[in-house]
Design a protein around this motif. Structure first.
Motif: not given
Length: 445
Positions: A373-392
Protein backbone atom coordinates in the motif's frame (compact mmCIF):
# COMPACT_ATOMS: atom_id res chain seq x y z
CA UNK A 1 24.20 123.91 -23.82
CA UNK A 2 20.71 123.09 -22.53
CA UNK A 3 20.33 120.17 -24.93
CA UNK A 4 23.78 118.88 -24.01
CA UNK A 5 22.98 119.07 -20.30
CA UNK A 6 19.61 117.35 -20.91
CA UNK A 7 21.29 114.41 -22.59
CA UNK A 8 24.14 114.34 -20.09
CA UNK A 9 22.04 114.57 -16.92
CA UNK A 10 18.74 112.89 -17.87
CA UNK A 11 18.71 110.78 -21.01
CA UNK A 12 21.93 108.87 -20.44
CA UNK A 13 21.12 108.11 -16.77
CA UNK A 14 17.70 106.82 -17.85
CA UNK A 15 19.29 104.51 -20.39
CA UNK A 16 21.87 103.27 -17.90
CA UNK A 17 19.16 102.62 -15.29
CA UNK A 18 17.16 100.53 -17.76
CA UNK A 19 20.29 98.66 -18.73
CA UNK A 20 20.96 98.06 -15.04
CA UNK A 21 17.53 96.54 -14.47
CA UNK A 22 18.00 94.19 -17.42
CA UNK A 23 21.50 93.25 -16.26
CA UNK A 24 20.29 92.51 -12.73
CA UNK A 25 17.67 90.13 -14.15
CA UNK A 26 20.28 88.43 -16.35
CA UNK A 27 22.74 88.10 -13.47
CA UNK A 28 20.09 86.54 -11.25
CA UNK A 29 19.42 84.00 -14.00
CA UNK A 30 23.15 83.23 -14.08
CA UNK A 31 23.18 82.94 -10.30
CA UNK A 32 20.27 80.49 -10.10
CA UNK A 33 21.77 78.48 -12.97
CA UNK A 34 25.24 78.20 -11.41
CA UNK A 35 24.66 78.94 -7.69
CA UNK A 36 27.78 81.10 -7.85
CA UNK A 37 27.47 84.02 -5.41
CA UNK A 38 29.74 86.10 -7.66
CA UNK A 39 26.77 86.85 -9.90
CA UNK A 40 24.55 87.71 -6.92
CA UNK A 41 27.00 90.26 -5.52
CA UNK A 42 27.55 91.81 -8.92
CA UNK A 43 23.76 92.02 -9.34
CA UNK A 44 23.55 93.81 -5.96
CA UNK A 45 26.22 96.32 -7.03
CA UNK A 46 24.45 96.99 -10.32
CA UNK A 47 21.10 97.37 -8.51
CA UNK A 48 22.60 99.99 -6.16
CA UNK A 49 24.08 101.90 -9.09
CA UNK A 50 20.77 101.81 -10.97
CA UNK A 51 18.93 103.08 -7.92
CA UNK A 52 21.44 105.89 -7.45
CA UNK A 53 20.90 106.99 -11.06
CA UNK A 54 17.17 107.35 -10.49
CA UNK A 55 17.84 110.65 -8.74
CA UNK A 56 18.89 112.16 -12.09
CA UNK A 57 15.64 111.57 -13.97
CA UNK A 58 12.82 110.69 -11.53
CA UNK A 59 10.49 113.68 -11.04
CA UNK A 60 7.60 112.28 -9.03
CA UNK A 61 9.30 110.97 -5.91
CA UNK A 62 7.70 107.89 -4.25
CA UNK A 63 8.54 109.27 -0.77
CA UNK A 64 9.57 112.49 0.93
CA UNK A 65 12.48 114.49 -0.45
CA UNK A 66 14.47 113.99 2.75
CA UNK A 67 14.17 110.20 2.73
CA UNK A 68 14.74 109.99 -1.03
CA UNK A 69 17.93 112.10 -0.95
CA UNK A 70 19.41 110.16 1.97
CA UNK A 71 18.56 106.83 0.27
CA UNK A 72 20.26 107.92 -2.95
CA UNK A 73 23.39 109.04 -1.13
CA UNK A 74 23.45 105.81 0.89
CA UNK A 75 23.22 103.75 -2.32
CA UNK A 76 26.17 105.66 -3.76
CA UNK A 77 28.27 104.99 -0.64
CA UNK A 78 27.32 101.30 -0.46
CA UNK A 79 28.33 100.59 -4.05
CA UNK A 80 32.12 100.32 -3.34
CA UNK A 81 31.49 97.99 -0.37
CA UNK A 82 29.27 95.63 -2.33
CA UNK A 83 31.61 95.81 -5.30
CA UNK A 84 34.57 94.91 -3.04
CA UNK A 85 32.79 91.76 -1.84
CA UNK A 86 32.04 90.96 -5.48
CA UNK A 87 35.75 91.24 -6.32
CA UNK A 88 36.56 88.90 -3.42
CA UNK A 89 34.16 86.31 -4.88
CA UNK A 90 35.44 86.96 -8.39
CA UNK A 91 39.04 86.27 -7.36
CA UNK A 92 38.14 83.40 -5.05
CA UNK A 93 39.47 85.24 -1.99
CA UNK A 94 38.24 84.32 1.49
CA UNK A 95 38.58 87.21 3.94
CA UNK A 96 35.72 86.85 6.40
CA UNK A 97 37.08 89.47 8.83
CA UNK A 98 37.41 92.10 6.10
CA UNK A 99 33.91 91.32 4.83
CA UNK A 100 32.50 91.52 8.37
CA UNK A 101 34.12 94.98 8.66
CA UNK A 102 32.43 95.89 5.34
CA UNK A 103 29.09 94.71 6.71
CA UNK A 104 29.54 96.73 9.93
CA UNK A 105 30.48 99.80 7.89
CA UNK A 106 27.35 99.36 5.74
CA UNK A 107 25.13 99.17 8.84
CA UNK A 108 26.78 102.24 10.37
CA UNK A 109 26.35 104.14 7.12
CA UNK A 110 22.69 103.15 6.98
CA UNK A 111 22.08 104.45 10.52
CA UNK A 112 24.03 107.65 10.10
CA UNK A 113 22.49 108.39 6.69
CA UNK A 114 19.08 108.86 8.34
CA UNK A 115 20.31 110.22 11.69
CA UNK A 116 22.59 113.10 10.67
CA UNK A 117 20.91 116.53 10.48
CA UNK A 118 20.24 117.96 7.05
CA UNK A 119 22.80 120.77 7.39
CA UNK A 120 25.63 118.22 7.81
CA UNK A 121 24.41 115.66 5.28
CA UNK A 122 26.28 116.95 2.21
CA UNK A 123 29.53 117.29 4.12
CA UNK A 124 29.08 113.75 5.54
CA UNK A 125 28.62 112.08 2.15
CA UNK A 126 31.36 114.22 0.58
CA UNK A 127 33.80 112.97 3.19
CA UNK A 128 32.71 109.38 2.50
CA UNK A 129 33.68 109.66 -1.15
CA UNK A 130 37.38 109.69 -0.24
CA UNK A 131 37.27 106.30 1.59
CA UNK A 132 35.39 105.02 -1.43
CA UNK A 133 38.29 106.09 -3.65
CA UNK A 134 40.67 104.39 -1.21
CA UNK A 135 38.57 101.21 -1.45
CA UNK A 136 38.92 101.32 -5.22
CA UNK A 137 42.70 101.48 -4.89
CA UNK A 138 42.51 98.56 -2.41
CA UNK A 139 40.76 96.54 -5.08
CA UNK A 140 43.39 97.47 -7.65
CA UNK A 141 46.17 96.31 -5.30
CA UNK A 142 44.22 93.15 -4.57
CA UNK A 143 43.87 92.42 -8.25
CA UNK A 144 47.58 92.96 -8.81
CA UNK A 145 48.35 90.56 -5.96
CA UNK A 146 46.04 87.90 -7.43
CA UNK A 147 46.83 88.56 -11.05
CA UNK A 148 48.21 85.04 -11.46
CA UNK A 149 44.78 83.60 -10.67
CA UNK A 150 43.15 85.31 -13.65
CA UNK A 151 43.30 84.62 -17.30
CA UNK A 152 44.79 87.34 -19.48
CA UNK A 153 41.39 88.47 -20.72
CA UNK A 154 39.96 88.67 -17.21
CA UNK A 155 43.05 90.46 -15.92
CA UNK A 156 42.89 93.15 -18.59
CA UNK A 157 39.17 93.76 -18.08
CA UNK A 158 39.35 93.94 -14.30
CA UNK A 159 42.33 96.29 -14.12
CA UNK A 160 40.71 98.58 -16.67
CA UNK A 161 37.47 98.63 -14.68
CA UNK A 162 39.20 99.47 -11.41
CA UNK A 163 41.22 102.26 -12.97
CA UNK A 164 38.11 103.78 -14.57
CA UNK A 165 36.17 103.52 -11.31
CA UNK A 166 38.97 105.13 -9.34
CA UNK A 167 39.24 107.96 -11.86
CA UNK A 168 35.50 108.66 -11.90
CA UNK A 169 35.24 108.55 -8.12
CA UNK A 170 38.17 110.93 -7.75
CA UNK A 171 36.71 113.31 -10.36
CA UNK A 172 33.31 113.52 -8.60
CA UNK A 173 34.95 113.92 -5.20
CA UNK A 174 36.98 116.86 -6.47
CA UNK A 175 33.88 118.34 -8.11
CA UNK A 176 31.88 118.19 -4.88
CA UNK A 177 34.77 119.76 -3.02
CA UNK A 178 34.85 122.69 -5.47
CA UNK A 179 38.37 121.88 -6.59
CA UNK A 180 37.30 121.70 -10.24
CA UNK A 181 36.59 125.19 -11.72
CA UNK A 182 33.30 125.92 -13.43
CA UNK A 183 30.01 124.07 -13.19
CA UNK A 184 30.86 120.48 -12.21
CA UNK A 185 29.65 117.62 -14.32
CA UNK A 186 29.44 114.46 -12.28
CA UNK A 187 30.53 111.28 -14.02
CA UNK A 188 29.31 108.77 -11.41
CA UNK A 189 26.10 108.07 -13.40
CA UNK A 190 28.31 106.54 -16.08
CA UNK A 191 29.95 104.12 -13.70
CA UNK A 192 27.15 101.65 -14.39
CA UNK A 193 27.49 101.33 -18.18
CA UNK A 194 31.28 101.14 -17.88
CA UNK A 195 31.15 98.47 -15.19
CA UNK A 196 28.43 96.63 -17.09
CA UNK A 197 30.50 96.64 -20.27
CA UNK A 198 33.70 95.50 -18.59
CA UNK A 199 32.60 93.07 -15.90
CA UNK A 200 29.56 91.93 -17.85
CA UNK A 201 31.80 90.74 -20.65
CA UNK A 202 34.13 89.05 -18.15
CA UNK A 203 31.28 87.26 -16.38
CA UNK A 204 29.76 86.25 -19.68
CA UNK A 205 33.10 84.75 -20.73
CA UNK A 206 33.38 83.01 -17.39
CA UNK A 207 29.81 81.71 -17.59
CA UNK A 208 30.41 80.42 -21.11
CA UNK A 209 33.60 78.75 -19.93
CA UNK A 210 31.67 77.17 -17.07
CA UNK A 211 29.04 75.85 -19.47
CA UNK A 212 31.71 74.37 -21.72
CA UNK A 213 33.39 72.79 -18.72
CA UNK A 214 30.04 71.41 -17.58
CA UNK A 215 29.46 69.98 -21.07
CA UNK A 216 32.87 68.33 -21.03
CA UNK A 217 32.19 66.94 -17.57
CA UNK A 218 28.83 65.61 -18.74
CA UNK A 219 30.48 63.99 -21.74
CA UNK A 220 33.15 62.50 -19.50
CA UNK A 221 30.48 61.30 -17.06
CA UNK A 222 28.47 59.76 -19.90
CA UNK A 223 31.61 58.05 -21.17
CA UNK A 224 32.40 56.65 -17.74
CA UNK A 225 28.80 55.54 -17.23
CA UNK A 226 28.84 53.87 -20.65
CA UNK A 227 32.13 52.11 -19.86
CA UNK A 228 30.85 51.05 -16.45
CA UNK A 229 27.63 49.77 -17.98
CA UNK A 230 29.57 47.77 -20.56
CA UNK A 231 31.81 46.46 -17.79
CA UNK A 232 28.81 45.45 -15.68
CA UNK A 233 27.13 43.85 -18.67
CA UNK A 234 30.31 41.89 -19.35
CA UNK A 235 30.55 40.81 -15.73
CA UNK A 236 26.89 39.85 -15.72
CA UNK A 237 27.36 37.85 -18.92
CA UNK A 238 30.38 36.09 -17.45
CA UNK A 239 28.41 35.39 -14.29
CA UNK A 240 25.54 33.96 -16.32
CA UNK A 241 27.98 31.82 -18.31
CA UNK A 242 29.59 30.65 -15.08
CA UNK A 243 26.23 29.83 -13.51
CA UNK A 244 25.11 28.01 -16.65
CA UNK A 245 28.37 26.05 -16.79
CA UNK A 246 28.08 25.29 -13.09
CA UNK A 247 24.51 24.06 -13.60
CA UNK A 248 25.51 21.92 -16.58
CA UNK A 249 28.50 20.51 -14.72
CA UNK A 250 26.35 19.64 -11.73
CA UNK A 251 23.75 18.03 -13.97
CA UNK A 252 26.42 16.02 -15.82
CA UNK A 253 27.90 14.86 -12.54
CA UNK A 254 24.46 13.86 -11.28
CA UNK A 255 23.69 11.89 -14.44
CA UNK A 256 27.10 10.18 -14.33
CA UNK A 257 26.56 9.29 -10.69
CA UNK A 258 23.10 7.91 -11.37
CA UNK A 259 24.38 5.92 -14.33
CA UNK A 260 27.20 4.52 -12.25
CA UNK A 261 25.11 3.68 -9.21
CA UNK A 262 21.95 2.63 -11.03
CA UNK A 263 22.04 1.70 -14.68
CA UNK A 264 25.76 0.93 -14.72
CA UNK A 265 25.43 -1.41 -11.77
CA UNK A 266 22.52 -3.23 -13.39
CA UNK A 267 24.37 -3.70 -16.67
CA UNK A 268 27.51 -4.97 -14.90
CA UNK A 269 25.36 -7.40 -12.90
CA UNK A 270 23.63 -8.65 -16.06
CA UNK A 271 26.97 -9.01 -17.87
CA UNK A 272 28.37 -11.06 -15.01
CA UNK A 273 25.33 -13.35 -15.14
CA UNK A 274 25.81 -13.92 -18.88
CA UNK A 275 29.56 -14.51 -18.58
CA UNK A 276 29.17 -17.05 -15.78
CA UNK A 277 26.56 -18.95 -17.81
CA UNK A 278 24.67 -20.15 -14.75
CA UNK A 279 21.68 -17.79 -15.13
CA UNK A 280 18.64 -18.84 -17.01
CA UNK A 281 16.79 -16.92 -19.62
CA UNK A 282 14.21 -15.66 -17.17
CA UNK A 283 16.85 -14.34 -14.79
CA UNK A 284 18.66 -12.51 -17.59
CA UNK A 285 15.38 -11.10 -18.88
CA UNK A 286 14.53 -9.87 -15.37
CA UNK A 287 17.95 -8.27 -15.04
CA UNK A 288 17.50 -6.51 -18.39
CA UNK A 289 14.05 -5.29 -17.32
CA UNK A 290 15.62 -3.87 -14.17
CA UNK A 291 18.20 -2.09 -16.32
CA UNK A 292 15.45 -0.65 -18.49
CA UNK A 293 13.62 0.54 -15.38
CA UNK A 294 16.79 2.26 -14.20
CA UNK A 295 17.13 3.99 -17.55
CA UNK A 296 13.47 5.06 -17.55
CA UNK A 297 13.86 6.35 -14.01
CA UNK A 298 16.87 8.43 -14.99
CA UNK A 299 15.03 9.80 -18.04
CA UNK A 300 12.00 10.61 -15.90
CA UNK A 301 14.21 12.66 -13.59
CA UNK A 302 15.12 14.88 -16.56
CA UNK A 303 11.50 15.30 -17.65
CA UNK A 304 10.44 18.94 -17.11
CA UNK A 305 6.82 17.74 -16.82
CA UNK A 306 7.64 16.27 -13.40
CA UNK A 307 7.49 19.56 -11.59
CA UNK A 308 5.23 18.70 -8.65
CA UNK A 309 4.59 15.91 -6.18
CA UNK A 310 1.26 14.58 -7.60
CA UNK A 311 2.84 14.18 -11.06
CA UNK A 312 5.81 12.39 -9.47
CA UNK A 313 3.57 9.90 -7.67
CA UNK A 314 1.60 9.26 -10.87
CA UNK A 315 4.89 8.44 -12.60
CA UNK A 316 5.82 6.10 -9.73
CA UNK A 317 2.53 4.27 -10.07
CA UNK A 318 2.96 3.89 -13.81
CA UNK A 319 6.55 2.65 -13.50
CA UNK A 320 6.22 0.16 -10.64
CA UNK A 321 2.68 -1.15 -10.81
CA UNK A 322 3.45 -3.45 -13.81
CA UNK A 323 6.53 -4.91 -12.14
CA UNK A 324 4.63 -5.57 -8.93
CA UNK A 325 1.83 -7.24 -10.85
CA UNK A 326 4.29 -9.57 -12.60
CA UNK A 327 5.52 -10.78 -9.21
CA UNK A 328 1.98 -11.29 -7.92
CA UNK A 329 1.90 -8.25 -5.63
CA UNK A 330 -1.21 -6.07 -5.55
CA UNK A 331 -0.66 -2.30 -5.35
CA UNK A 332 -3.14 -0.36 -3.22
CA UNK A 333 -3.14 3.39 -3.92
CA UNK A 334 -4.31 5.79 -1.16
CA UNK A 335 -3.28 9.32 -2.07
CA UNK A 336 -4.98 12.47 -0.70
CA UNK A 337 -4.88 15.95 -2.25
CA UNK A 338 -1.25 16.96 -1.91
CA UNK A 339 0.69 20.21 -2.21
CA UNK A 340 2.91 20.46 -5.26
CA UNK A 341 6.26 20.97 -3.46
CA UNK A 342 7.77 22.60 -6.54
CA UNK A 343 10.74 23.68 -4.48
CA UNK A 344 12.14 20.12 -4.66
CA UNK A 345 13.31 20.61 -8.25
CA UNK A 346 14.63 17.83 -10.57
CA UNK A 347 17.30 16.66 -8.14
CA UNK A 348 14.87 16.47 -5.25
CA UNK A 349 12.28 14.59 -7.29
CA UNK A 350 14.96 12.12 -8.39
CA UNK A 351 15.81 11.48 -4.73
CA UNK A 352 12.14 10.76 -4.05
CA UNK A 353 12.02 8.39 -7.03
CA UNK A 354 15.07 6.56 -5.72
CA UNK A 355 13.59 6.24 -2.23
CA UNK A 356 10.31 4.80 -3.54
CA UNK A 357 12.19 2.57 -6.00
CA UNK A 358 14.25 1.11 -3.15
CA UNK A 359 11.11 0.54 -1.09
CA UNK A 360 9.27 -1.28 -3.91
CA UNK A 361 12.42 -3.26 -4.85
CA UNK A 362 12.68 -4.55 -1.27
CA UNK A 363 9.04 -5.62 -1.42
CA UNK A 364 9.50 -7.64 -4.62
CA UNK A 365 12.88 -9.18 -3.65
CA UNK A 366 12.67 -9.84 0.05
CA UNK A 367 9.21 -9.37 1.55
CA UNK A 368 7.27 -12.25 -0.08
CA UNK A 369 4.23 -9.99 0.23
CA UNK A 370 0.82 -10.24 -1.40
CA UNK A 371 -0.14 -6.61 -1.05
CA UNK A 372 1.69 -3.31 -0.81
CA UNK A 373 0.00 0.00 0.00
CA UNK A 374 1.27 3.43 -0.96
CA UNK A 375 -0.35 6.05 1.23
CA UNK A 376 0.23 9.82 0.95
CA UNK A 377 -1.39 12.26 3.39
CA UNK A 378 -0.89 15.82 4.62
CA UNK A 379 -0.39 16.68 8.28
CA UNK A 380 -1.56 20.31 8.53
CA UNK A 381 -0.49 20.70 12.17
CA UNK A 382 3.24 20.30 11.36
CA UNK A 383 2.83 21.07 8.30
CA UNK A 384 4.30 18.15 6.37
CA UNK A 385 3.58 15.46 3.78
CA UNK A 386 3.86 11.79 4.75
CA UNK A 387 4.38 9.10 2.09
CA UNK A 388 4.45 5.50 3.31
CA UNK A 389 5.00 2.14 1.58
CA UNK A 390 3.62 -0.72 3.66
CA UNK A 391 3.53 -4.41 2.76
CA UNK A 392 2.04 -7.52 4.39
CA UNK A 393 5.15 -9.67 3.97
CA UNK A 394 7.45 -11.39 6.43
CA UNK A 395 9.00 -8.21 7.82
CA UNK A 396 12.62 -7.15 7.99
CA UNK A 397 15.41 -8.00 10.37
CA UNK A 398 16.96 -5.38 12.64
CA UNK A 399 20.36 -5.79 10.96
CA UNK A 400 18.83 -5.15 7.55
CA UNK A 401 17.31 -1.88 8.77
CA UNK A 402 20.87 -0.62 9.23
CA UNK A 403 21.96 -1.88 5.82
CA UNK A 404 23.44 0.13 2.96
CA UNK A 405 20.32 0.29 0.80
CA UNK A 406 18.11 1.62 3.56
CA UNK A 407 20.93 3.95 4.67
CA UNK A 408 20.96 5.45 1.18
CA UNK A 409 17.23 6.09 1.52
CA UNK A 410 17.85 8.11 4.69
CA UNK A 411 20.63 10.12 3.02
CA UNK A 412 18.42 10.94 0.03
CA UNK A 413 15.59 12.00 2.35
CA UNK A 414 17.94 14.23 4.37
CA UNK A 415 19.10 15.87 1.12
CA UNK A 416 15.56 17.29 0.63
CA UNK A 417 14.95 18.12 4.30
CA UNK A 418 12.94 14.94 4.98
CA UNK A 419 13.17 11.89 7.21
CA UNK A 420 12.77 8.16 6.57
CA UNK A 421 11.57 5.75 9.23
CA UNK A 422 11.63 1.97 8.67
CA UNK A 423 9.46 -0.15 10.90
CA UNK A 424 9.15 -3.93 10.92
CA UNK A 425 5.60 -4.97 11.76
CA UNK A 426 3.87 -8.27 12.33
CA UNK A 427 3.30 -8.93 9.54
CA UNK A 428 5.02 -6.68 7.05
CA UNK A 429 7.29 -3.67 6.85
CA UNK A 430 6.52 0.03 6.62
CA UNK A 431 8.78 2.68 5.09
CA UNK A 432 7.58 6.17 6.00
CA UNK A 433 8.95 9.31 4.33
CA UNK A 434 8.16 12.73 5.84
CA UNK A 435 8.70 15.93 3.83
CA UNK A 436 8.23 19.57 4.94
CA UNK A 437 5.67 21.63 3.01
CA UNK A 438 7.73 24.83 3.33
CA UNK A 439 11.46 24.15 3.43
CA UNK A 440 14.15 26.11 5.19
CA UNK A 441 17.03 27.45 3.01
CA UNK A 442 19.21 24.53 4.10
CA UNK A 443 16.58 22.08 2.86
CA UNK A 444 16.66 23.33 -0.72
CA UNK A 445 18.31 20.75 -2.98
Amino acid sequence: VYASNLVWRHKLPQITSLLGVGLVALLLVFYFASRDSTYAWFAAAVALASFANLNLHVQDLPTSTRVWARGIQLAICLQPIVFAIFVHRFLGIERPRTERAFAIAAVVLGVLAFAIPDRHLLRFFTVLLFPAVGLCFYLIVLLLMRIHALSRIEMAHVILACMVLAFLALHDALGLSGLIPGEPRFWSPFVLPIVVSIFGSVLTIRFGRMLRRAERQNEELERRVREKREELEGQYQRLRDFEREKLLTGERQRIMREMHDGLGGRIVETLAMVEEGDAGTDEIAEALRASLEEMRLMIDSLDPMIGDLPTLLATVRERFERGLRRTGVELVWEVDDLPELEWLGPKGFLNLLRILQEAFTNVTRHARARRVTLRAVVHPERPSVEISVEDDGRGIAASTIRGRGLGNMRERAAAVGGEVEIESRAPGTRVRLTLPVEPTPSDLP
